[in-house]
Design an enzyme around this catalytic site. Structure first.
Site, PDB file in Angstrom:
ATOM      1  N   ASP A  48      40.984  36.792  40.432  1.00 47.18           N
ATOM      2  CA  ASP A  48      41.688  36.827  39.175  1.00 47.18           C
ATOM      3  C   ASP A  48      43.090  36.533  39.531  1.00 47.18           C
ATOM      4  OD1 ASP A  48      41.262  37.347  36.326  1.00 47.18           O
ATOM      5  OD2 ASP A  48      42.533  38.795  36.682  1.00 47.18           O
ATOM      6  N   GLU A  86      51.626  43.113  34.391  1.00 48.28           N
ATOM      7  CA  GLU A  86      50.387  42.664  35.025  1.00 48.28           C
ATOM      8  C   GLU A  86      50.568  42.455  36.691  1.00 48.28           C
ATOM      9  OE1 GLU A  86      47.524  40.174  33.531  1.00 48.28           O
ATOM     10  OE2 GLU A  86      47.588  41.211  31.424  1.00 48.28           O
ATOM     11  N   GLU A 139      41.749  36.257  26.125  1.00 45.45           N
ATOM     12  CA  GLU A 139      42.265  37.514  25.905  1.00 45.45           C
ATOM     13  C   GLU A 139      41.334  38.236  24.842  1.00 45.45           C
ATOM     14  OE1 GLU A 139      44.896  38.161  28.008  1.00 45.45           O
ATOM     15  OE2 GLU A 139      44.600  36.444  28.821  1.00 45.45           O
ATOM     16  N   GLU A 208      33.728  33.920  31.402  1.00 46.82           N
ATOM     17  CA  GLU A 208      33.878  35.270  31.590  1.00 46.82           C
ATOM     18  C   GLU A 208      32.926  36.171  32.144  1.00 46.82           C
ATOM     19  OE1 GLU A 208      36.933  36.535  31.633  1.00 46.82           O
ATOM     20  OE2 GLU A 208      38.137  35.485  30.262  1.00 46.82           O
TER      21      GLU A 208
END
Length: 217
Positions: A48, A86, A139, A208
């Site tokens: 990621d 993050e 998101e 995803e």
């Protein structure tokens, strides 16, 4: 595409199967319960993080191409989160999980990770609506699964903080605002343009789920 809805809502409805696959995946359920294996989490985080930089650059393009100051402010705030809270989460997890330096900066990419990168780069070569067509589902899916898992409150920060970052009201407000920006931007597209952004939206939803699958490979 489903009639009677905003385009964002219609695309979510039309991609229901892939949406449910991602938002109810074993990965997110184990993250919420605190039972996610460290090996699985380590692989996920390394991969990621490999495209967080590209994602941040895409957000920068959204700032540049947003037609209003409100849109520019929206994405400027998101870029600040990506490069602070993050990024710090990733760095702390890498330390706690013993991720070596090479995997933090130049990991061997899974095919799914490369597909993510390719999709983000292709969207960045288009207009504002193209950028939002991949940012919004990415998101929005995280908002949905994190909101569902938030009540479980796992003990370890590696699990809890990743959920918290995507379940807070400020993130929900951001996703809702991106949906409004997307709906406004797509009203300016012709039929071919609307089909193009719909295809990109669908590709992101499918990726995803595929990415979560890959963490167990």
């Amino acid at each position: 595409m489903t009639a009677g809805f905003s385009l964002s809502a219609a695309l979510r409805f039309d991609n229901h199967e892939g949406w449910v696959r991602a938002t109810s995946h074993r990965f997110v359920q184990e993250l919420g319960s605190g039972t996610l294996d460290d090996r699985v989490l380590r692989g996920y985080l390394v991969q990621d993080y490999a495209f967080v930089g590209t994602l941040t650059s895409l957000v920068g393009l959204a700032i540049a191409r947003a037609p209003t100051m409100a849109g520019k402010r929206l994405f400027a705030g998101f870029a600040a989160v990506l490069t602070s809270d993050e990024n710090t989460y990733f760095e702390r997890c890498f330390d706690s999980l013993g991720v070596p330096p090479a995997d933090r900066t130049a990991p061997v990419l899974w095919s799914e990770s490369q597909q993510f990168l390719d999709l983000l780069i292709a969207a960045g070569e288009g207009g504002y609506a193209d950028i939002l067509s991949v940012l919004l589902p990415a998101e929005w899916i995280y908002l949905d699964w994190a909101s569902a898992e938030a009540a479980k409150a796992p003990v370890r920060f590696e699990h809890a903080e990743w959920i918290h970052l995507h379940a807070v009201p400020a993130f929900a407000d951001f996703v809702n605002a991106v949906a409004r920006e997307f709906d406004a931007a797509t009203t300016l597209l012709d039929d071919a343009g609307r089909q193009r952004v719909a295809d990109r939206f669908r590709a992101m939803v499918e990726l995803e789920g595929a990415f979560f699958d890959a963490t167990y490979r």
